[in-house]
Design an enzyme around this catalytic site. Structure first.
Site: not given
Ligand code: S3P
Length: 432
Positions: A24, A100, A320, A346
């Site tokens: 991230s 994504g 996650d 997902k």
């Protein structure tokens, strides 16, 4: 991607782990570096294919990027922000691969450009919902065409974006980030409301890059336009990757694993609290902060496993890690999850593929429309589980297989490369 891996059981796991850089954070640092006025150096950039997709898309937009391997094996990425020229029209459609995060967050930046960009991805990404970013970005003034709300997206941006107030329909850090990144270019105050908080890396990173972002009650706000300054950054290890070793250590008696230099942002650490509730013994020590992100060390040992129910409001912060938490409950204890319908959109349908894979390894798991219930009442037999092209399932099934009575085959295990190419090497190094 279609590589199958045989995973042999192990009595316990022991040792020290160095993780890949946080996925991230790596995406965000590369994207913000491309907007900053100068060169941003990012050491410890995530090694997986997803973060490489972000770099590839930025290169197609005219951003010069160096990607070097340091003597210690870590990657240093240098992003030369193309200031004052800005991003340039790509010669072909951008390819976000399986990511994504790349597609949704980059959409916020593309909405503010004076040209049209097409962004596409692989077959899995092609099935994922994009209306959640299309709707707010269109309200700000971008024109976005899609395939019935799914990729590819054709984004015609504008340099005169309007600020908006936005409350996403589903708690999503990617949607929040897309709107904030567009808001950085809009004239006025853009606000995102989050009744359930999601990971706040974008807010922290924006502040580190010199932007003013406020967070009051449920609202996150920034006033555009704002310029970003370049930075020298170090990406800590990814706690979502750490979760695999935390679960292995929690499940197998006699295990003792230490994980150094891991990101401990409080919007990501709820997995630690859930693991403790499940029975794991975990020591956490925060060593300091870098770019407003806490970093430290984790030590995990086995404990008697318990029954835990996850409330819907807890889900966004551990979304996650749910597959590997299910793997833990398959090895002992019990886990009941509801309000997790997002798992179905997902990288795979992570409820049905998770239930099918764990069941194939011998687990007792019920699938529900928005969750699952796993009972660790019997020893896993081992078997053949299909990761369905999904990195987190490939790794979750492999961890479950460590506690089985016989070897297992994980189909499509190569999908782990999306976030953790070193996963199987580390797994073997921890066997004890
Ligand atoms: C991410 C946000 C989450 C998470 C994904 C990474 C991010 O997705 O599942 O792996 O970096 O912002 P959503 O925003 O769709 O919940």
């Amino acid at each position: 991607m279609s590589r199958a891996v045989t995973v042999h059981p192990t009595a316990r796991v022991r040792g020290r782990v160095r993780l890949p850089g946080d996925k991230s954070l790596s995406h965000r640092y590369a994207l913000l570096g491309a907007l900053a006025r100068g060169t941003t150096a990012i050491s410890g950039y995530a090694s997986g294919a997803d973060c490489a997709s972000t770099l590839a898309c930025l290169r197609q937009l005219g951003v010069e990027i160096e990607n070097d391997r340091e003597p210690d094996g870590r990657r240093t990425v240098r992003v030369h922000g193309p200031w004052p020229r800005g991003l340039t029209v790509p010669a072909a459609a951008l390819d976000a691969g399986n990511s994504g995060s790349t597609m949704r967050m980059l959409a916020g930046i593309l909405a503010a450009q004076s040209f049209t960009t097409v962004i596409d991805g692989d077959a899995s990404l092609g099935r994922r919902p994009m209306r959640r970013v299309i709707e707010p970005l269109a309200r700000m003034g971008a024109r976005i065409q899609s395939h019935d709300g799914r990729p590819p997206l054709t984004i015609t941006g504008t340099t005169s974006l309007a600020p908006i107030d936005h409350e996403p329909d589903v708690p999503s850090a990617q949607v929040k980030s897309a709107v904030l990144l567009a808001g950085l270019h809009a004239r006025g105050v853009t606000r995102v409301r989050e009744p359930i908080r999601t990971r706040d890396h974008t807010e922290r990173a924006l502040r580190a890059f010199g932007a003013a972002v406020t967070a009051d009650d449920d609202w996150i706000a920034l006033e555009g336009p704002q310029a970003l300054v370049p930075l020298v950054l170090d990406v800590p290890g990814d706690i979502s990757s750490a979760a695999f070793w935390m679960v292995a250590a929690a499940a197998l008696p006699g295990s003792d694993v230490t994980i150094e230099h891991v990101g401990l942002n409080p919007t990501r650490t709820p997995v630690i609290d859930v693991l403790r509730r499940l029975g794991a013994r975990i020591d956490v020590s925060v060593a300091g902060e870098h770019a407003h992100e806490p970093v430290g060390t984790l030590r995990i040992r086995h404990g008697d496993l318990a029954a835990v129910t996850i409330a819907p409001t807890e889900v966004p912060a551990i979304i996650d890690e749910l597959p590997v938490l299910a793997a833990l409950a398959a090895l002992g204890g019990e886990l009941s999850v509801s309000g997790a319908g997002e798992l179905r959109v997902k990288e795979s349908d992570r409820i049905s593929a998770l239930a099918a894979g764990l069941r194939a390894l011998g687990a007792d798991i019920d699938e529900q429309p928005d969750g699952f219930h796993v009972r660790g009442s019997r020893r896993l037999s081992g078997g053949r589980a299909d990761a369905c092209g999904d990195h987190r399932l490939a790794m979750a099934f492999s961890i479950a297989a460590l506690g089985a009575t016989a070897p297992s085959t994980i189909e499509d295990a190569g999908a782990a490369d999306v976030s953790y190419p070193e996963f199987f090497g580390t797994l073997d190094s921890l066997r004890a």
